[in-house]
Design an enzyme around this catalytic site. Structure first.
Site, PDB file in Angstrom:
ATOM      1  N   ARG A 261       0.849  -1.192   0.000  1.00  0.00           N
ATOM      2  CA  ARG A 261       0.000   0.000   0.000  1.00  0.00           C
ATOM      3  C   ARG A 261       0.885   1.244   0.000  1.00  0.00           C
ATOM      4  O   ARG A 261       2.045   1.190   0.420  1.00  0.00           O
ATOM      5  CB  ARG A 261      -0.905   0.020   1.230  1.00  0.00           C
ATOM      6  CG  ARG A 261      -1.873  -1.148   1.338  1.00  0.00           C
ATOM      7  CD  ARG A 261      -2.710  -1.004   2.600  1.00  0.00           C
ATOM      8  NE  ARG A 261      -3.662  -2.098   2.757  1.00  0.00           N
ATOM      9  CZ  ARG A 261      -3.399  -3.242   3.390  1.00  0.00           C
ATOM     10  NH1 ARG A 261      -2.198  -3.417   3.946  1.00  0.00           N
ATOM     11  NH2 ARG A 261      -4.317  -4.185   3.489  1.00  0.00           N
TER      12      ARG A 261
ATOM     13  N   LYS B  62      -1.685  -1.955   7.804  1.00  0.00           N
ATOM     14  CA  LYS B  62      -2.772  -1.196   8.415  1.00  0.00           C
ATOM     15  C   LYS B  62      -3.070  -1.665   9.837  1.00  0.00           C
ATOM     16  O   LYS B  62      -3.408  -0.879  10.702  1.00  0.00           O
ATOM     17  CB  LYS B  62      -4.042  -1.322   7.555  1.00  0.00           C
ATOM     18  CG  LYS B  62      -3.963  -0.595   6.236  1.00  0.00           C
ATOM     19  CD  LYS B  62      -5.162  -0.890   5.366  1.00  0.00           C
ATOM     20  CE  LYS B  62      -6.455  -0.394   5.971  1.00  0.00           C
ATOM     21  NZ  LYS B  62      -7.602  -0.616   5.072  1.00  0.00           N
TER      22      LYS B  62
ATOM     23  N   HIS C  85      -3.040   2.458  -5.413  1.00  0.00           N
ATOM     24  CA  HIS C  85      -3.832   1.266  -5.091  1.00  0.00           C
ATOM     25  C   HIS C  85      -4.190   0.482  -6.349  1.00  0.00           C
ATOM     26  O   HIS C  85      -4.415  -0.730  -6.285  1.00  0.00           O
ATOM     27  CB  HIS C  85      -5.103   1.662  -4.330  1.00  0.00           C
ATOM     28  CG  HIS C  85      -5.432   0.714  -3.224  1.00  0.00           C
ATOM     29  ND1 HIS C  85      -4.613   0.520  -2.136  1.00  0.00           N
ATOM     30  CD2 HIS C  85      -6.477  -0.130  -3.052  1.00  0.00           C
ATOM     31  CE1 HIS C  85      -5.149  -0.380  -1.324  1.00  0.00           C
ATOM     32  NE2 HIS C  85      -6.278  -0.793  -1.866  1.00  0.00           N
TER      33      HIS C  85
ATOM     34  N   ARG D  63      -1.611  -2.046  -6.799  1.00  0.00           N
ATOM     35  CA  ARG D  63      -1.822  -3.160  -5.854  1.00  0.00           C
ATOM     36  C   ARG D  63      -2.870  -4.120  -6.402  1.00  0.00           C
ATOM     37  O   ARG D  63      -2.702  -5.346  -6.353  1.00  0.00           O
ATOM     38  CB  ARG D  63      -2.239  -2.580  -4.506  1.00  0.00           C
ATOM     39  CG  ARG D  63      -2.566  -3.616  -3.427  1.00  0.00           C
ATOM     40  CD  ARG D  63      -2.855  -2.885  -2.126  1.00  0.00           C
ATOM     41  NE  ARG D  63      -3.516  -3.721  -1.135  1.00  0.00           N
ATOM     42  CZ  ARG D  63      -2.875  -4.507  -0.278  1.00  0.00           C
ATOM     43  NH1 ARG D  63      -1.559  -4.584  -0.329  1.00  0.00           N
ATOM     44  NH2 ARG D  63      -3.534  -5.211   0.621  1.00  0.00           N
TER      45      ARG D  63
ATOM     46  N   HIS E 152      -4.171  -9.532   3.810  1.00  0.00           N
ATOM     47  CA  HIS E 152      -5.582  -9.570   4.194  1.00  0.00           C
ATOM     48  C   HIS E 152      -5.775 -10.533   5.358  1.00  0.00           C
ATOM     49  O   HIS E 152      -5.285 -11.665   5.320  1.00  0.00           O
ATOM     50  CB  HIS E 152      -6.452 -10.025   3.017  1.00  0.00           C
ATOM     51  CG  HIS E 152      -6.531  -9.019   1.921  1.00  0.00           C
ATOM     52  ND1 HIS E 152      -6.940  -9.328   0.641  1.00  0.00           N
ATOM     53  CD2 HIS E 152      -6.251  -7.685   1.903  1.00  0.00           C
ATOM     54  CE1 HIS E 152      -6.907  -8.245  -0.113  1.00  0.00           C
ATOM     55  NE2 HIS E 152      -6.492  -7.235   0.636  1.00  0.00           N
TER      56      HIS E 152
ATOM     57  N   TYR F  12     -11.282 -10.457  -6.177  1.00  0.00           N
ATOM     58  CA  TYR F  12     -10.452 -10.610  -7.377  1.00  0.00           C
ATOM     59  C   TYR F  12     -10.877 -11.802  -8.231  1.00  0.00           C
ATOM     60  O   TYR F  12     -10.486 -11.893  -9.394  1.00  0.00           O
ATOM     61  CB  TYR F  12      -8.978 -10.746  -6.984  1.00  0.00           C
ATOM     62  CG  TYR F  12      -8.448  -9.514  -6.314  1.00  0.00           C
ATOM     63  CD1 TYR F  12      -8.210  -8.351  -7.043  1.00  0.00           C
ATOM     64  CD2 TYR F  12      -8.208  -9.487  -4.944  1.00  0.00           C
ATOM     65  CE1 TYR F  12      -7.737  -7.203  -6.430  1.00  0.00           C
ATOM     66  CE2 TYR F  12      -7.733  -8.346  -4.322  1.00  0.00           C
ATOM     67  CZ  TYR F  12      -7.510  -7.203  -5.073  1.00  0.00           C
ATOM     68  OH  TYR F  12      -7.044  -6.065  -4.449  1.00  0.00           O
TER      69      TYR F  12
END
Length: 415
Positions: free
Chosen positions: A263, A287, A359, A362, A385, A394
């Site tokens: 990110r 994050k 992004h 990414r 994730h 995806y």
């Protein structure tokens, strides 16, 4: 070496002979040590000379310089007739004068001066941020995002929470939503709810007022992830000019995004000590504040080495990537990374399918891996994730696999 800033103008002897000559020389030295380019430093020194000349004409001593003096100097530039000094580039003149006064303050020549500090945040917002750090452990980047909406709210509905009502809050959200996209509106409503919960906990507004903030309609997995084709990504990376320090820096950043799927915020936080050159790893704090190790491939590692050896300026920070203009500092936020990517896309004539250019790279990594046969579980690990549910979006772009499981449309017999 900093004396060269004066010599091209033939002013060094005159300046040294004046009472303010030593201050100007000290200012020049400070600009040189900070890393300003010679042409930029000369412009700032010239502005400082202009300020001193104007102040002398108005019987203002240097040790009397205050914020009001800078304001009066700015007004003077509208009708400036000082011999030998230009006044048309008003913005740069004021900027140079402000830098000089900041230097004077740092050298303790003047007692008090606001050298460009940001306007203080509202008291309520400051208290909210402290409460969030203490009670929820919120990161400064999160609070920075929340602060944007909260400042707008306080400007529009006032800073007295006792007067907040449901109608005013809903109208603020509706008005704001017309000026921005879905993601920004969701950030706004989240920030308002957290702010209102803080006010309720502190007894400063009506109970349950947080329920008045409307919910933004969004259906899960209703949209497709925006991505670029592999050839477009390669063209973007190749657009960097490796003969320049900025180009070497930008290529290293683009490779971290396009190869490792980081990110923009991850890249801003990377420190020099996060790279294990012997083990060929790079540690990234995501994050959730979890530290994840990524393999440092030959391509990515060599790009970073090229930047460190012949691109990164001397800077008083341990951040891996810094700005390209003096004073050299770490990037303030992830937005700087997106700007770099957007410029590279423009150079490569690659259309960005949505906002948030960084992004998009990414998303492109995840899409490319899926088409190469990488499992969703592995992609979830690479992207950091926590839940594979986040990664499942995806699957919708893997058309070749979807075609294998798609059921034929039932034939309808003719009437």
């Amino acid at each position: 070496m900093f004396a060269n800033y004066f010599e091209s103008k033939g002013r060094i002897h005159t300046l040294c002979a004046s009472a303010s000559g030593s201050l100007l020389e000290g200012f020049a030295c400070d600009l040189w040590q900070t890393g300003y380019a010679e042409i930029t430093a000369r412009r700032h020194i010239r502005a400082a000379e202009h300020l001193i000349y104007w102040a002398d004409q108005n019987a203002i001593r240097v040790d009397e310089f205050k914020e009001q003096v800078l304001s009066h100097f700015d007004e003077h530039l509208n009708q400036c007739q000082c011999p030998g000094y230009g006044h048309f580039d008003r913005m740069n003149l004021v900027s140079g004068a402000r830098l000089f006064m900041g230097y004077l303050y740092g050298a303790r020549v003047i007692d008090a001066f606001d050298a460009g500090k940001a306007v203080p945040d509202p008291v309520l917002l400051t208290s909210f941020c402290e409460w969030m750090r203490l009670r929820r452990g919120s990161k400064d980047s999160t609070l920075g995002t929340y602060s944007i909406s909260i400042k707008d709210l306080l400007k529009q509905v006032g800073d007295d929470p006792g007067k907040f009502d449901a109608k005013g809050l809903r109208q603020f959200v509706l008005t704001t939503s017309r000026k921005q996209g879905l993601a920004a509106t969701k950030n706004c409503t989240t920030a308002l709810r957290m702010f209102l919960r803080f006010l309720i906990a502190e007894g400063k507004c009506a109970v349950n007022l947080a329920d008045a903030v409307p919910v933004v309609a969004q259906w899960k997995h209703s949209s497709l992830p925006r991505y670029l084709q592999a050839q477009d990504v390669e063209r973007i990376i190749a657009s960097c000019n490796l003969d320049s320090p900025v180009g070497r820096r930008d290529r290293a950043i683009l490779l971290l995004l396009a190869r490792l799927g980081l990110r923009a915020g991850d890249i801003v936080q990377i420190q020099l000590g996060d790279i294990d050159w012997k083990g060929a790893w790079i540690s990234v704090t995501g994050k959730s504040r979890r530290q994840t190790k990524f393999p440092l491939t030959q391509e990515v590692g060599q790009a970073i080495i090229n930047y460190l050896q012949d691109g990164r300026p001397q800077a008083d920070t341990t951040a891996l990537f810094v700005g390209s203009r003096a004073p050299f500092r770490a990037f303030a936020s992830h937005c700087a990374i997106s700007v770099i990517v957007a410029k590279a896309m423009k150079r490569a004539d690659a259309h960005c399918p949505s906002g948030g250019a960084a992004h998009v790279l990414r998303h492109s990594v995840a899409t490319s891996l899926l088409r190469e046969g990488t499992s969703l579980q592995d992609i979830a690990v690479i992207l950091g994730h926590r839940s594979i549910t986040t990664t499942q979006i995806y699957a919708k772009v893997d058309r070749s696999t979807l075609q294998q499981i798609a059921q034929p449309w039932p034939e309808v017999p003719p009437c």
